[in-house]
Design an enzyme around this catalytic site. Structure first.
Site, short mmCIF file in Angstrom:
data_model
loop_
_atom_site.label_atom_id
_atom_site.label_comp_id
_atom_site.label_asym_id
_atom_site.label_seq_id
_atom_site.Cartn_x
_atom_site.Cartn_y
_atom_site.Cartn_z
N TYR A 153 0.84 -1.22 0.00
CA TYR A 153 0.00 0.00 0.00
C TYR A 153 0.87 1.26 0.00
CZ TYR A 153 -3.86 3.04 1.72
OH TYR A 153 -4.80 4.02 1.90
N LYS A 157 0.82 4.09 -2.80
CA LYS A 157 0.45 5.47 -2.49
C LYS A 157 1.59 6.45 -2.78
CE LYS A 157 -3.85 5.10 -1.29
NZ LYS A 157 -4.86 5.43 -2.32
#
Ligand code: NAP
Length: 252
Positions: A153, A157
């Protein structure tokens, strides 16, 4: 001359942050495509927008799938109008420490966040370039700065930030801006799911998070919607390639 009503697409807007962004953009005067994996799940957001006097369309699509994205954007252009505002919000988490992280955990997170934002932006940019106006808003996260258990993640991001800056450089001359919002802890099903996974009651989890945040509270989806509304606005045309941390305090 009155400005023609613009069409916005908000991905992952059946619930959470996306739903708040969709409602806010509708109240700002945009026609809004409420796009999520399951079309039926978009009904609540669409109904809320219509009840408030706005215009919205429920669209079922998988942002990670090229054909699904192409069909969705075509349908939105035909039924609502050419999309010139795009909020790439759809997201998933598959948290695990690196030694336990599966290839599927890695690939599925990359597919929704990065491939999804790429496919949606590519499909919408021609409408924006034709209109000589566009606003792309990408959801990053404070996890881009590194977060235990989120190698997939945080990489995605951080990738969203590089993607945003490149879109800003490539599309600027066509009147299109691209910016990213990096939220901190926001009260949604996503953070409720994290609390459940680590076995902490959500109320305690939220309290602990708030105690670490300078403004002494956790964020609400409306905090992100407010920032998205600014980036989408006509007046924000000289703001591009930026990342705003909406986290109740400074992040770097
Ligand atoms: P959420 O409550 O889990 O909502 C995410 C939505 O995205 C869901 O409706 C989900 O649909 C949809 N979605 C997932 N995969 C999709 C796909 N392939 N195609 C289309 N839609 C898809 O999450 P949230 O907390 O509102 O987060 C929204 C965004 O903000 C995400 O990008 C997230 O990473 C980011 N963010 C959140 C926080 C936070 O604290 N909540 C912090 C930083 C960043 P289903 O329900 O069908 O899965």
């Amino acid at each position: 001359m009155a400005q023609e009503t613009r069409t916005a697409i908000v991905t992952g807007s059946a619930r959470g942050i996306g739903a708040a962004v969709a409602k806010r953009l509708a109240s700002d005067g945009y026609k809004v495509a409420v796009l999520d994996l399951d079309e039926a799940a978009c009904a609540d957001t669409v109904e809320a927008i219509k009840a408030a006097g706005g215009e919205a369309l429920a669209v079922g699509a998988n942002v990670a799938d090229e054909d699904s994205v192409a069909a969705a954007v075509e349908r939105i252009a035909a039924e609502l109008g050419a999309p010139t505002v795009l909020v790439n919000n759809a997201g998933i988490i598959r948290d695990n420490m690196l030694f336990k992280m599966s290839v599927d955990d890695w690939d599925s997170v990359m597919a929704v966040h990065l491939r999804g934002a790429f496919l949606m932006s590519r499909a919408c940019q021609k409408h924006m370039v034709d209109a000589k106006f566009g606003r792309i808003v990408n959801l990053s996260s404070t996890s881009a700065l590194g977060n235990r258990g989120q190698a997939n993640y945080s990489a995605a991001k951080a990738g969203m930030q590089g993607f945003t800056k490149t879109l800003a450089i490539e599309l600027g001359k066509f009147g299109v801006t691209a910016n990213a919002i990096a939220p901190g802890f926001i009260e949604t099903d996503m953070t409720a799911g994290t609390a459940a996974r680590v076995g902490v009651p959500y109320e305690d989890f939220k309290k602990a998070a708030a105690s670490q945040i300078p403004v002494n509270r956790i964020g609400q989806p409306e905090d992100i919607a407010h920032t998205a509304s600014f980036f989408a606005s006509e007046g924000a045309g000289f703001v591009s390639g930026q990342v705003v941390y909406v986290a109740g305090g400074p992040k770097d």
